[in-house]
Enzyme design. Sequence first.
Site, PDB file in Angstrom:
ATOM      1  CE  LYS A 490      43.330  33.671  37.531  1.00 48.88           C
ATOM      2  NZ  LYS A 490      42.065  34.198  37.045  1.00 48.88           N
ATOM      3  NE  ARG A 588      38.262  41.046  38.025  1.00 47.06           N
ATOM      4  CZ  ARG A 588      38.489  39.729  38.048  1.00 47.06           C
ATOM      5  NH1 ARG A 588      38.713  39.113  39.207  1.00 47.06           N
ATOM      6  NH2 ARG A 588      38.489  39.020  36.939  1.00 47.06           N
ATOM      7  CE1 TYR A 715      54.728  30.948  70.207  1.00 51.69           C
ATOM      8  CE2 TYR A 715      53.892  30.048  68.147  1.00 51.69           C
ATOM      9  CZ  TYR A 715      54.917  30.609  68.888  1.00 51.69           C
ATOM     10  OH  TYR A 715      56.123  30.816  68.297  1.00 51.69           O
ATOM     11  CG  MET A 764      56.068  31.834  60.457  1.00 55.98           C
ATOM     12  SD  MET A 764      57.373  33.042  60.678  1.00 55.98           S
ATOM     13  CE  MET A 764      56.510  34.390  61.431  1.00 55.98           C
TER      14      MET A 764
HETATM   15  C1  LIG Z   1      41.090  33.406  36.648  1.00 53.70           C
HETATM   16  C2  LIG Z   1      40.258  33.724  35.509  1.00 53.70           C
HETATM   17  C3  LIG Z   1      39.582  32.720  34.793  1.00 53.70           C
HETATM   18  C4  LIG Z   1      39.568  31.283  35.193  1.00 53.70           C
HETATM   19  O1  LIG Z   1      38.573  31.030  36.147  1.00 53.70           O
HETATM   20  P1  LIG Z   1      38.327  29.558  36.718  1.00 53.70           P
HETATM   21  O2  LIG Z   1      37.103  29.673  37.512  1.00 53.70           O
HETATM   22  O3  LIG Z   1      39.521  29.233  37.529  1.00 53.70           O
HETATM   23  O4  LIG Z   1      38.201  28.688  35.545  1.00 53.70           O
HETATM   24  C5  LIG Z   1      38.910  33.081  33.660  1.00 53.70           C
HETATM   25  N1  LIG Z   1      38.875  34.376  33.257  1.00 53.70           N
HETATM   26  C6  LIG Z   1      39.482  35.370  33.935  1.00 53.70           C
HETATM   27  C7  LIG Z   1      39.386  36.759  33.431  1.00 53.70           C
HETATM   28  C8  LIG Z   1      40.195  35.076  35.084  1.00 53.70           C
HETATM   29  O5  LIG Z   1      40.813  36.056  35.748  1.00 53.70           O
END
Ligand SMILES: *Cc1c(COP(=O)(O)O)cnc(C)c1O
Length: 817
Positions: A490, A588, A715, A764
């Site tokens: 992701k 969540r 700045y 920036m």
């Molecule tokens: C991102 C995520 C993981 C991975 O977590 P890490 O700590 O990076 O290994 C596992 N399960 C879910 C549902 C996630 O969103």
Amino acid sequence: MHKRLYSLDEVIAAITTIQAIIRNPRAQIGNLLYDTRKLTGKALGLFFALEGRRDGHGYIAEAYKAGVRNYVVAPNKVAIDRYPDANFLIVESPLRAIQELASFHRQRFNYPVIGITGSNGKTIVKEWLYELLSPEYRIIRSPKSYNSQLGVALSLWEMEDTYDLAIIEAGISKEGEMNTLSRMIRPTIAILTTIGRAHAAGFPSLEAKIGEKLTLFTSATQAIYHPGHIGEATLPTVENTFTWGDGDTTLQLLHDELVEGHRCRIHARYNGAEISITIPFTDGAARENAVCCWATLLAMGYEQSVIADRMTRLRPMEMRLEMKRGINNCSVIDDSYSNDLSSLVIALDFMKRQRQHPSYTVILSDFPESDQREEDLYKRVKELLQSNKINRLISVGETFMRHHRKFSAMAHLHFPDTDALLAALPTLVFRDETILLKGARKFAFERVSRALMAKSHETVFEINLNALEHNLNQYRSILPSQVKLMAMVKAFSYGSGSFEIANLLQFNQVDYLAVAYVDEGVELRKSGIHLPIMVMSPSTSSFDALLAHSLEPELFSFSVFDEFVRLLSSRGLKDYPIHIKIDTGMHRLGFSPDEVGLLIDRLGQTDAVKVQSAFSHLVASDDPGEDDFTGTQLAAFDAFTSRLQHALGYPFLRHIANTAAIERWPGAQLDMVRLGIGLYGIGSRQGTLPLQPAGTLKTTVAQLRKVRAGESIGYGRKGRIMKDSTIATVKIGYADGYDRRFGNGVGYMTVRGRAVPTVGDICMDMTMLDVGSMDVYEGDEVIVFGDMVALANSIGTIPYELLAGISQRVKRVYYYE
Ligand SMILES: *Cc1c(COP(=O)(O)O)cnc(C)c1O
């Protein structure tokens, strides 16, 4: 053919065979195979079922289907009757057998073999010796850093009659390994480059490690080393030794001198006279490697004047294959530093792992060392291009011209030289393809590389694909073989890229990928990723795209569940794979424990979906202080999934462990684990796996400026200079993902091996660094993110945020060592 072929009888005699089952006694062996993903030259191939992490015995059927008919296997591992026309040699250890065969092959040759070992610098020394010696010798050398128990065997196997010198690298990681390598290599000249001070894991002590490395010297007639690296360890008896160092050594180092800021002259005493070399580097590692090469050439009888001349022309070694985004949605693999057959094999192999584009173009120059076996060489090039199904060849150089006709069966364009290619480049169409650029040095293909590259500024995020693979294997090594692995890609693979990473994971046969959104999954599908992909936050508006690309949704509430089932039913779809998310404490997304009954009812009312997996997420798997809470999450998960399992009557995968839990909670590995940040080199806080950082954020010094005490920087005049200093401006700012909180000395970057603080506010697109009185030059490389954990801590965040925050305008460069 110059390649030696061996009869089965010769092979049987060379290896310790328990039993030979011969169906075709006339078979000949010319190629060693061990990986079904790389089967070339199958007709003359001998497949070794190596018992690594993936047991090669499980791949016999696949190799057989592909046409391989000769196998070396361990006892009682293969149903030999299933392959009635294949030869089987049964041995205690297939790895030992491949080593024995390589050793047998090596002993067919009488020319000198240089063996190189040491903690650092082996590959550079090997490559530099290759450069320095190639005017006189036709050299076969280990490809890239093939220096392991298997790599050395494969390297030796490349020895042929047409060469007259071999340079072989030997690397070890535990006790006893050098003995095997040394007996295989039988070096005539043995070189120890350096010894790291750290006493490595795998050895009882530093002395043991050094002693082990020195085993390489056993059969040598000439040993070359720095006595300081050996310390108290005893050297095997060697006829001739050649030493370098400060004290009483053959080549006694006197002093170094910086020349014009970017070169280094090294003075030494040799045979009573003072001599020197000048190298185009200033860093300590390069100096040490150059001296090691200097000693070797002197030991081989080279004239000092010849050595001095060649040393001035040493070049930095690009020892890796880089892949970058090119123009018109191309990926460009840039390997323009060397061109020989063995590195072409590796580059093509890497290229064919890239599935993101439908077609493949190879741009290839003449092979420099081709003179006497030209005919063979170009024939093999043709075979390689054909077996890898390359769509287009663009060749450059006069030798290629002579062999033009060999390539008539493929799309082929030829140019006499690099200038001609560059001139024609605008008229050649490059679009949505993978391009491999491979040329000998004198063809200066870096000019072609620049022309093919997408434009961007100098800040790059480099991703080391070997490190990623290494990390994946580290986690796999602690998982029982039946536990599956889902890789979390992701948010652009935690900032590291998208299809490039997914491709690597697919090649390494992970079981599942997970992304956050449907769009991310669609991009992966369009790039040739066929692994199952779970989408964690599918919006109802994206269900169409999800179905169209065979993505599998995470369903976390009754409303998404109902909506999805309605859509499937309206299309008449059945058994669509879904993933049930359970909320065991994160609060969540997910079904809560008291909704299990209702969920079971809903699942019972439809055959549109099939539960592929049920999972939950741990909130504090890294925190010993919350282990009790983690325990309650695991129990709640177990209760939920047990009821679900009972009601459904078909099996599904259960998974809950993220990176930290894989190590800290082995009992939570269940049917599958979800590996995220660990893949990118950041493990759990108490973890012990030796991970390698996969990403390095880099930029360069854009400008240097002397400032006086009392002046202000940036700045709002936030940066104040207390004493006269030098300020280096680098082209990275908060728009690139370099957090403003790193300003005013909170953050630091690394220049020439030293940490230097930021000064003033982060802008920036720019940041200023206080480099004090250090020797820094414009254009110097600057490492922005090194130790991500410490950096993240310093601004009160976590490495996840730093990684994911690196902006998309920062060019990603992927490399493979
Ligand atoms: C991102 C995520 C993981 C991975 O977590 P890490 O700590 O990076 O290994 C596992 N399960 C879910 C549902 C996630 O969103």
